[in-house]
Design a protein around this motif. Sequence first.
Motif, mmCIF file in Angstrom:
data_model
loop_
_atom_site.group_PDB
_atom_site.id
_atom_site.type_symbol
_atom_site.label_atom_id
_atom_site.label_comp_id
_atom_site.label_asym_id
_atom_site.label_seq_id
_atom_site.Cartn_x
_atom_site.Cartn_y
_atom_site.Cartn_z
ATOM 1 N N GLU A 285 -55.515 -3.510 -12.101
ATOM 2 C CA GLU A 285 -56.449 -4.213 -11.217
ATOM 3 C C GLU A 285 -57.834 -3.585 -11.304
ATOM 4 O OE1 GLU A 285 -56.823 -5.292 -6.438
ATOM 5 O OE2 GLU A 285 -55.106 -4.173 -7.217
ATOM 6 N N LEU A 286 -57.885 -2.266 -11.310
ATOM 7 C CA LEU A 286 -59.158 -1.558 -11.422
ATOM 8 C C LEU A 286 -59.842 -1.869 -12.749
ATOM 9 C CD1 LEU A 286 -61.197 0.535 -10.453
ATOM 10 C CD2 LEU A 286 -59.704 2.323 -11.350
ATOM 11 N N ILE A 287 -59.068 -1.863 -13.827
ATOM 12 C CA ILE A 287 -59.621 -2.167 -15.146
ATOM 13 C C ILE A 287 -60.184 -3.585 -15.177
ATOM 14 C CG2 ILE A 287 -59.009 -2.552 -17.575
ATOM 15 C CD1 ILE A 287 -56.929 -0.255 -17.202
ATOM 16 N N SER A 288 -59.442 -4.540 -14.625
ATOM 17 C CA SER A 288 -59.885 -5.939 -14.601
ATOM 18 C C SER A 288 -61.190 -6.076 -13.823
ATOM 19 C CB SER A 288 -58.813 -6.829 -13.980
ATOM 20 O OG SER A 288 -57.607 -6.772 -14.706
ATOM 21 N N LEU B 153 -56.187 2.336 -21.781
ATOM 22 C CA LEU B 153 -56.270 3.799 -21.715
ATOM 23 C C LEU B 153 -57.678 4.284 -22.018
ATOM 24 C CD1 LEU B 153 -52.909 4.811 -23.445
ATOM 25 C CD2 LEU B 153 -53.382 4.540 -21.014
ATOM 26 N N ASP B 154 -58.352 3.617 -22.948
ATOM 27 C CA ASP B 154 -59.731 3.997 -23.286
ATOM 28 C C ASP B 154 -60.664 3.778 -22.095
ATOM 29 O OD1 ASP B 154 -59.088 4.784 -25.838
ATOM 30 O OD2 ASP B 154 -59.649 2.880 -26.778
ATOM 31 N N ILE B 155 -60.453 2.682 -21.363
ATOM 32 C CA ILE B 155 -61.288 2.395 -20.194
ATOM 33 C C ILE B 155 -61.063 3.438 -19.109
ATOM 34 C CG2 ILE B 155 -61.690 0.752 -18.308
ATOM 35 C CD1 ILE B 155 -61.038 -1.480 -20.355
ATOM 36 N N VAL B 156 -59.803 3.770 -18.863
ATOM 37 C CA VAL B 156 -59.490 4.790 -17.853
ATOM 38 C C VAL B 156 -60.066 6.138 -18.275
ATOM 39 C CG1 VAL B 156 -57.636 6.032 -16.702
ATOM 40 C CG2 VAL B 156 -57.431 3.576 -17.073
ATOM 41 N N LYS B 157 -59.992 6.434 -19.568
ATOM 42 C CA LYS B 157 -60.543 7.693 -20.073
ATOM 43 C C LYS B 157 -62.052 7.756 -19.832
ATOM 44 C CE LYS B 157 -58.887 9.234 -23.907
ATOM 45 N NZ LYS B 157 -58.573 9.435 -25.346
ATOM 46 N N GLU B 158 -62.739 6.630 -20.021
ATOM 47 C CA GLU B 158 -64.189 6.606 -19.813
ATOM 48 C C GLU B 158 -64.537 6.734 -18.336
ATOM 49 O OE1 GLU B 158 -68.108 6.749 -20.776
ATOM 50 O OE2 GLU B 158 -66.334 6.930 -22.053
ATOM 51 N N ILE B 159 -63.769 6.051 -17.474
ATOM 52 C CA ILE B 159 -63.982 6.190 -16.027
ATOM 53 C C ILE B 159 -63.769 7.649 -15.619
ATOM 54 C CG2 ILE B 159 -63.070 5.598 -13.743
ATOM 55 C CD1 ILE B 159 -62.373 2.825 -14.896
ATOM 56 N N GLY B 160 -62.666 8.242 -16.103
ATOM 57 C CA GLY B 160 -62.386 9.634 -15.796
ATOM 58 C C GLY B 160 -63.466 10.568 -16.311
ATOM 59 N N VAL C 167 -55.657 11.057 -21.113
ATOM 60 C CA VAL C 167 -55.046 10.127 -20.164
ATOM 61 C C VAL C 167 -53.553 10.066 -20.423
ATOM 62 C CG1 VAL C 167 -54.930 7.739 -19.353
ATOM 63 C CG2 VAL C 167 -57.142 8.734 -19.962
ATOM 64 N N LYS C 168 -52.780 10.266 -19.347
ATOM 65 C CA LYS C 168 -51.327 10.201 -19.454
ATOM 66 C C LYS C 168 -50.767 9.365 -18.313
ATOM 67 C CE LYS C 168 -50.732 14.692 -21.735
ATOM 68 N NZ LYS C 168 -50.067 16.021 -21.671
ATOM 69 N N ILE C 169 -49.596 8.794 -18.561
ATOM 70 C CA ILE C 169 -48.882 8.026 -17.540
ATOM 71 C C ILE C 169 -47.614 8.783 -17.181
ATOM 72 C CG2 ILE C 169 -47.780 5.834 -16.963
ATOM 73 C CD1 ILE C 169 -49.535 4.525 -19.110
ATOM 74 N N PHE C 170 -47.379 8.969 -15.894
ATOM 75 C CA PHE C 170 -46.209 9.688 -15.422
ATOM 76 C C PHE C 170 -45.361 8.780 -14.543
ATOM 77 C CE2 PHE C 170 -49.475 12.891 -16.101
ATOM 78 C CZ PHE C 170 -48.791 13.877 -16.805
#
Length: 208
Positions: A90-93, A114-121, A147-150
Motif C-alpha cells: 500500500e505504501l509503495i502504491s 524492494l528497490d522502492i523500499v530500499k530507497e525510502i529507507g 532490505v529483508k522480509i521476515f
Amino acid sequence: MNYKGDMKEDILKELINIYVGQAASLLSEIVDNKIELRVPVIKILDNEYGLESGEYPHLLKGALMVSSMRFENELKGRAELIFPANHIKELISLCMGEEIEQVHELAEFTDADLDIVKEIGNIVLNAVIGGLGNFLQMKIDYSMPEVKIFDNIEVEELWDRKNKRNMLILFVTFKIGGTEIDGALIINFTLDSMKELMSKIEEIESNL
C-alpha cells in the motif's frame, strides 16, 4: 548510567522529528506527492532500562519488511526502518501514485518493490543518522541499505537476539494521500556512541 527521562525523550523526539521532516520533504519532491513523516513516540533503552511488555512495539509482530543500514567512523551502530509487510505494498502504491494494492503472500513482492523500499529507507535513515551525526559533530560512514522480509517466527528470533540496550525505538507515522501507515525506526548504538548522544541531550536538558 540511567538515560531514562521524559525530558530526554522529548528533546530527542523534537530533534528526530526535524530530521524525518527533511526526509519527508525530499520524498515528496521525488514522488511529486505530499508526504508527511512524524515520530509521535520514542523509547530509550539503556543498561538500566529495558522494554516493558506493555511497551513492546505491536508492529514488531507478524511479517515485516526491514530496511537496515550500518553506520561507523566516530558515530557507530545500526539503524532499521520497519514496516508491517501487509501494508508495505500500500505504501509503495501511494508513493508511485498507483491504485492501492495490499499483499497477502510475501512472495508477491517484486524486485522493483524492494528497490522502492530500499530507497525510502535510504532517505529516511540517512536523514536521521546524518542529522544525529551533525548534532554531535561526529563523522559517519554509511553502508548500503539492505532490505529483508521476515515472517513472524523470524521476527521473534531476531528481536530475542538483539542487544536491548543502547537503543532508541521510534514509532514512525508515514502519511500520504490521506492514508497513514505506522512503522518503527530502531537505532542500536555502540556503548560509546550512546554515551556521546545522551551526554549532549543531558547538556541541553540542564540548560532548559
